[in-house]
Scaffold this motif. Structure first.
Motif, mmCIF file in Angstrom:
data_model
loop_
_atom_site.group_PDB
_atom_site.id
_atom_site.type_symbol
_atom_site.label_atom_id
_atom_site.label_comp_id
_atom_site.label_asym_id
_atom_site.label_seq_id
_atom_site.Cartn_x
_atom_site.Cartn_y
_atom_site.Cartn_z
ATOM 1 N N LEU A 9 0.827 -1.195 0.000
ATOM 2 C CA LEU A 9 0.000 0.000 0.000
ATOM 3 C C LEU A 9 0.868 1.254 0.000
ATOM 4 N N ILE A 10 0.525 2.169 -0.878
ATOM 5 C CA ILE A 10 1.097 3.515 -0.825
ATOM 6 C C ILE A 10 -0.022 4.394 -0.286
ATOM 7 N N ALA A 11 0.197 5.033 0.853
ATOM 8 C CA ALA A 11 -0.833 5.759 1.585
ATOM 9 C C ALA A 11 -1.325 7.008 0.851
ATOM 10 N N ASP A 12 -2.495 7.489 1.288
ATOM 11 C CA ASP A 12 -3.032 8.753 0.792
ATOM 12 C C ASP A 12 -1.985 9.848 0.983
ATOM 13 N N TYR A 13 -1.842 10.699 0.006
ATOM 14 C CA TYR A 13 -0.934 11.848 0.017
ATOM 15 C C TYR A 13 0.554 11.482 0.014
ATOM 16 N N ALA A 14 0.890 10.208 -0.097
ATOM 17 C CA ALA A 14 2.306 9.824 -0.158
ATOM 18 C C ALA A 14 2.952 10.437 -1.401
ATOM 19 N N LEU A 30 2.770 -4.545 -4.815
ATOM 20 C CA LEU A 30 1.912 -3.378 -4.622
ATOM 21 C C LEU A 30 0.494 -3.669 -5.093
ATOM 22 N N LYS A 31 -0.481 -3.344 -4.226
ATOM 23 C CA LYS A 31 -1.884 -3.585 -4.560
ATOM 24 C C LYS A 31 -2.730 -2.313 -4.552
ATOM 25 N N TYR A 32 -2.367 -1.330 -3.721
ATOM 26 C CA TYR A 32 -3.188 -0.138 -3.558
ATOM 27 C C TYR A 32 -2.342 1.132 -3.589
ATOM 28 N N ILE A 33 -2.842 2.135 -4.312
ATOM 29 C CA ILE A 33 -2.235 3.463 -4.322
ATOM 30 C C ILE A 33 -3.305 4.418 -3.822
ATOM 31 N N GLY A 34 -3.022 5.119 -2.725
ATOM 32 C CA GLY A 34 -4.011 5.966 -2.061
ATOM 33 C C GLY A 34 -4.381 7.224 -2.817
ATOM 34 N N ASP A 35 -5.468 7.848 -2.335
ATOM 35 C CA ASP A 35 -5.936 9.117 -2.897
ATOM 36 C C ASP A 35 -4.851 10.177 -2.779
ATOM 37 N N TYR A 36 -4.686 10.945 -3.806
ATOM 38 C CA TYR A 36 -3.740 12.054 -3.874
ATOM 39 C C TYR A 36 -2.271 11.628 -3.821
ATOM 40 N N ALA A 37 -1.993 10.336 -3.863
ATOM 41 C CA ALA A 37 -0.592 9.900 -3.915
ATOM 42 C C ALA A 37 0.033 10.412 -5.209
ATOM 43 N N PHE A 38 1.236 10.884 -5.133
ATOM 44 C CA PHE A 38 2.003 11.400 -6.266
ATOM 45 C C PHE A 38 1.369 12.626 -6.922
ATOM 46 N N THR A 39 0.474 13.300 -6.207
ATOM 47 C CA THR A 39 -0.115 14.535 -6.712
ATOM 48 C C THR A 39 0.978 15.591 -6.817
ATOM 49 N N ASN A 40 0.932 16.375 -7.839
ATOM 50 C CA ASN A 40 1.884 17.469 -8.070
ATOM 51 C C ASN A 40 3.307 16.996 -8.355
ATOM 52 N N CYS A 41 3.461 15.778 -8.781
ATOM 53 C CA CYS A 41 4.774 15.287 -9.220
ATOM 54 C C CYS A 41 4.890 15.624 -10.707
ATOM 55 N N TYR A 42 5.118 16.870 -10.972
ATOM 56 C CA TYR A 42 5.053 17.429 -12.322
ATOM 57 C C TYR A 42 6.037 16.814 -13.315
ATOM 58 N N GLN A 43 7.148 16.308 -12.852
ATOM 59 C CA GLN A 43 8.210 15.890 -13.765
ATOM 60 C C GLN A 43 8.275 14.393 -14.035
ATOM 61 N N ILE A 44 7.300 13.617 -13.562
ATOM 62 C CA ILE A 44 7.340 12.173 -13.811
ATOM 63 C C ILE A 44 7.317 11.915 -15.311
#
Length: 71
Positions: A9-14, A30-44
């Motif tokens: 699990l990758i937590a919310d906002y991680a 990995l099974k779950y990616i939380g809400d807002y995880a990786f938000t604003n990672c502009y350069q991916i």
């Protein structure tokens, strides 16, 4: 960034403000990616998903302009 093999699990906002993150490789555990995880990672530029992921949070990867959000 490489997600370690034992993470399910990758937590919310991680990693929500990691603006310099360029690539992410997810492990098969990995099974779950939380809400807002990786938000604003502009350069991916590289995102390596696996078929083991069951759920991706509603706003995960939002504002990542380099690629289209995974379905």
């Amino acid at each position: 960034y490489v997600v370690p093999d034992n993470i399910e699990l990758i937590a919310d906002y991680a990693f929500a403000e990691c603006e310099n993150l360029l690539s992410i490789v997810f492990s098969d555990s990995l099974k779950y990616i939380g809400d807002y995880a990786f938000t604003n990672c502009y350069q991916i530029e590289l995102l390596s998903m696996t078929s083991s992921i069951i759920e991706i949070g509603e706003f995960a990867f939002s504002n990542c302009s380099s690629f289209t959000r995974p379905l």
